[in-house]
Design a protein around this motif. Structure first.
Motif, PDB file in Angstrom:
ATOM      1  N   UNK A 422       0.825  -1.208   0.000  1.00  0.00           N
ATOM      2  CA  UNK A 422       0.000   0.000   0.000  1.00  0.00           C
ATOM      3  C   UNK A 422       0.858   1.257   0.000  1.00  0.00           C
ATOM      4  N   UNK A 423       1.992   1.206   0.684  1.00  0.00           N
ATOM      5  CA  UNK A 423       2.903   2.350   0.646  1.00  0.00           C
ATOM      6  C   UNK A 423       3.438   2.590  -0.758  1.00  0.00           C
ATOM      7  N   UNK A 424       3.717   1.504  -1.482  1.00  0.00           N
ATOM      8  CA  UNK A 424       4.131   1.649  -2.879  1.00  0.00           C
ATOM      9  C   UNK A 424       3.019   2.261  -3.716  1.00  0.00           C
ATOM     10  N   UNK A 425       1.796   1.853  -3.440  1.00  0.00           N
ATOM     11  CA  UNK A 425       0.654   2.427  -4.155  1.00  0.00           C
ATOM     12  C   UNK A 425       0.543   3.925  -3.871  1.00  0.00           C
ATOM     13  N   UNK A 426       0.783   4.332  -2.608  1.00  0.00           N
ATOM     14  CA  UNK A 426       0.702   5.745  -2.244  1.00  0.00           C
ATOM     15  C   UNK A 426       1.722   6.557  -3.028  1.00  0.00           C
ATOM     16  N   UNK A 428       3.042   5.937  -5.794  1.00  0.00           N
ATOM     17  CA  UNK A 428       2.830   5.912  -7.240  1.00  0.00           C
ATOM     18  C   UNK A 428       1.590   6.666  -7.673  1.00  0.00           C
ATOM     19  N   UNK A 429       0.503   6.576  -6.904  1.00  0.00           N
ATOM     20  CA  UNK A 429      -0.785   7.074  -7.387  1.00  0.00           C
ATOM     21  C   UNK A 429      -1.455   8.104  -6.490  1.00  0.00           C
ATOM     22  N   UNK A 430      -0.886   8.412  -5.318  1.00  0.00           N
ATOM     23  CA  UNK A 430      -1.611   9.271  -4.374  1.00  0.00           C
ATOM     24  C   UNK A 430      -1.883  10.647  -4.952  1.00  0.00           C
TER      25      UNK A 430
END
Length: 719
Positions: A422-426, A428-430
């Motif tokens: 989820x941190x990687x998602x943040x 990349x896309x936050x």
């Protein structure tokens, strides 16, 4: 020659053939030789790779005896095949099945009724064998047709009909064609009662590995009735939905996407029929919007029912598949009907997004990188900039349902920390998510449902991605929304401005419950209390209701009713948020992304082209050397003429915008080509300056015939 010798000398025949021959007695009335059958079974289990040869030889013996009308030996051969089927393991049973089914087909094609009964009884035994996995490669079309004929035959022996019907209360999936004909002939698809009950009986009575056959036949029958009345199509779709609910998870069949492709094709056809008013090309049979909408709702529910039977990874594929079928104006216009036009494309967009929402509502994933890959997230976010408010609301609901993995929208707050994925998602896309939330809040035709959905999305983001960085970014975003509601620069209505303040109040109230220090909770409580007293129309309870009470005149908000950036920063000082306080003091501005191609406003490409054009025009003016000295009078005149300069700059920008919106493609391409030539000339000048040699001591410059970057140096000079 060898084959002939083996045929003459029985001892030289392969062992499996000798074992097969030994099971046949001299007198067929004596029946199967059980001792020799046990030897054959033991050999087959010991050497399973020989099963296909054993079955083929048994089928050959049966065919030979059938042609000689020696029906006693036919029964013995069929009994041997049945015992081998029952004795073999599930992994090796497929080696026997093809020969066994071809043998049954041979018996059913004969003109002897007792052979038909023999074959049907044998098929019942085969149908009751439990298998570990579905066998998608088998086809039972011949048996469906033949058993149906036997049910309706006018044979003198009534037991023949009864046994055929009993064969179908044992393998119910084979009677689907008979049920189809009966329901079609008597118009029983309309009204979901009888047809649904029939197929519920079928689905519950068959083995789970065969349920995909019923689904495939229903889909084929739906395609065959694509030009039938909407009530008939809706009835078949309702049956599909109920069958999918009964079906065992993951047994839709090998062509999972074909199921959804068929349902999506029915949606597109229904849109065409709804717009034209006819459900046939000849224009003879009328339909109504009410009937077609009933069908469309049934298809959308069925898509959700089918998706719920799939594993998580296949649901991701289905969502990507549906997203790829949504028509995008100017990009994928061919996905809709050529006669549908803009309204047809909009209707298909809405229905496919509703289908996507059905799939996403029960989607469960361990991390957001899996739930929202870039190939899915980027086109989905692009739809948040569409003009249609219904489309924007659906997209917000889809995002919320995918991010809300713990169903926190109904029970906030929680204390779970986000995972590494989820941190990687943040990272990349936050920022892309924040930007689209900000832009979606600026839409003029937003309603209360849009603002509720936007708040839900922000709330789920703050709960599911619980860390200091995300919360600080959301604080900055919320303060920017408050500034947007207070400012008069945007053409937002009074209600929309109040709704922005209500979103801010709801989010800060939630944020104060998620763990930040007590001073922040105190500041939020003071602002909300002030609003209850002085401006209740800025709170969601009083605004997002059936009859909101709005004051007359312009929107005026006291400072006591606003969340103050400095106080929030001060409240977070000394806590785990201290490292992020400096970022709170930086106002939020949406980053420029490349997803604006669907917006009704200027696209990203136009904006970049506009910037290039402005830079080009300004650079052409700047090419002249600045020989005029800058004096006090020059600065004074510049300040005095500032209004004229800004007006001229705005007019020039509007001209460039109009040029890129209205000019032909050839003219724009020529303009870009000229810019390329200009860039190349500038690069040539730069290279010329780089390769120009330094002046000689005599003051004269010597021209090299070879550029320095093309010269070859001795090895000793190269390091």
């Amino acid at each position: 020659v060898c084959a002939g010798v083996c045929g003459c000398c029985w001892a030289l025949r392969p062992r499996y053939k000798r074992l097969v021959d030994n099971i046949f007695p001299e007198d067929p009335e004596d029946g199967l030789v059980k001792a020799n059958m046990e030897k054959l079974t033991f050999f087959a289990l010991s050497a399973p790779e020989k099963l296909d040869r054993i079955a083929a030889y048994l089928s050959e013996r049966l065919t030979r005896e059938l042609n000689r009308h020696r029906y006693g030996y036919v029964c013995i051969a069929l009994e041997a095949m049945e015992q081998l089927l029952l004795a073999c393991h599930c992994q090796s049973i497929n080696l026997l099945v093809e020969s066994f089914l071809s043998t049954l087909r041979l018996l059913l094609e004969a003109d002897r009724p007792h052979l038909h009964i023999l074959a049907t009884n044998s098929f019942v035994k085969f149908a009751n064998i439990e298998e570990d996995t579905p066998s998608y490669h088998r086809s039972y079309d011949f048996f469906v047709s033949r058993f149906s004929e036997m049910c309706h035959s006018d044979h003198e022996d009534p037991d023949m009909k009864i046994k055929s019907v009993i064969l179908l209360l044992h393998s119910s999936f084979l009677c689907c064609c008979c049920v189809f004909r009966h329901l079609d002939r008597h118009s029983l698809w309309e009204g979901r009662g009888f047809a649904v009950r029939c197929f519920q009986i079928i689905m519950f009575s068959i083995q789970s590995q065969h349920s995909h056959l019923v689904i495939q036949q229903l889909l084929g029958h739906l395609d065959a009735n694509s030009r039938s009345p909407a009530s008939v199509r809706a009835g078949i779709v309702e049956v599909l939905s109920e069958a999918a609910a009964i079906e065992v998870t993951g047994s839709v069949g090998p062509t999972v996407l074909e199921v959804f492709n068929t349902l999506l094709r029915q949606l597109r056809q229904s849109v065409d029929y709804q717009l034209t008013g006819y459900y046939d090309n000849a224009g003879k049979h009328k339909t109504t919007s009410v009937h077609e909408k009933t069908l469309q709702d049934a298809v959308i529910r069925t898509i959700g029912s089918f998706a719920n039977t799939l594993p998580v990874y296949q649901r991701s594929e289905v969502m990507l598949f549906i997203m790829g079928r949504i028509p995008v104006p100017g990009i994928y216009p061919a996905l809709g009907s050529p006669n549908a036009g803009f309204e047809g494309s909009r209707m298909i967009q809405v229905m496919l997004l509703k289908s996507l929402l059905q799939v996403s509502e029960r989607y469960e994933s361990s991390n957001l990188l899996t739930a929202l890959p870039s190939s899915f997230l980027e086109p989905l976010l692009s739809f948040t900039l569409m003009e249609d408010p219904e489309i924007r609301l659906l997209v917000l609901s889809i995002l919320t349902s995918l991010i809300d993995r713990h169903q926190n929208a109904a029970r906030i707050p929680t204390e779970d920390r986000c995972s590494r994925q989820d941190n990687l998602f943040i990272r990349k896309h936050a920022q892309r998510l924040y930007r689209h939330i900000y832009l979606a809040c600026k839409e003029e035709n937003n309603g209360s449902n849009h603002y509720k959905a936007l708040f839900s999305l922000m709330a789920v983001l703050s709960v599911e991605l619980l860390n200091e960085e995300v919360l600080v970014d959301l604080i900055r975003l919320t303060l920017a929304l408050q500034e947007l509601g207070t400012s008069n620069q945007e053409s937002l209505s009074f209600y929309n401005r109040c709704s922005l303040h209500a979103v801010c109040a709801a989010f800060f109230h939630l944020l104060s419950q998620l763990g930040p220090p007590p001073p922040l909770h105190q500041h939020v409580a003071q602002v909300i209390e002030s609003r209850w007293k002085e401006a209740p129309h800025l709170l969601p309870e009083n605004l997002w209701c059936d009859q909101p009470r709005l004051p007359k005149g312009d929107l005026k908000v006291d400072k006591a009713s606003l969340f103050v950036q400095s106080k929030i920063c001060e409240a977070l000082t000394g806590s785990s948020y201290s490292a992020q306080c400096e970022r709170i003091n930086t106002p939020y501005t949406p980053q420029l992304m490349d997803e604006d191609r669907l917006s009704r406003k200027i696209s990203i490409a136009d904006t970049i082209s506009l910037q290039i054009a402005i830079d080009h025009e300004s650079s052409s003016e700047a090419q002249k050397p600045q020989t005029e000295q800058i004096t006090f009078e020059t600065l004074k005149n510049t300040i005095d003429d500032r209004g004229l300069v800004e007006e001229e700059d705005r007019r020039r920008r509007m001209q460039v915008v109009e040029r890129f919106q209205t000019a032909p493609f050839e003219e724009i391409a020529a303009l870009c080509g000229s810019r390329t030539s200009l860039l190349q000339s500038k690069l040539d000048q730069v290279f010329d300056l780089i390769v120009r040699p330094p002046p000689s001591p005599s003051g004269q410059t010597s021209r090299r015939s070879t550029p320095i970057y093309e010269m070859k140096f001795p090895d000793l000079c190269v390091y």
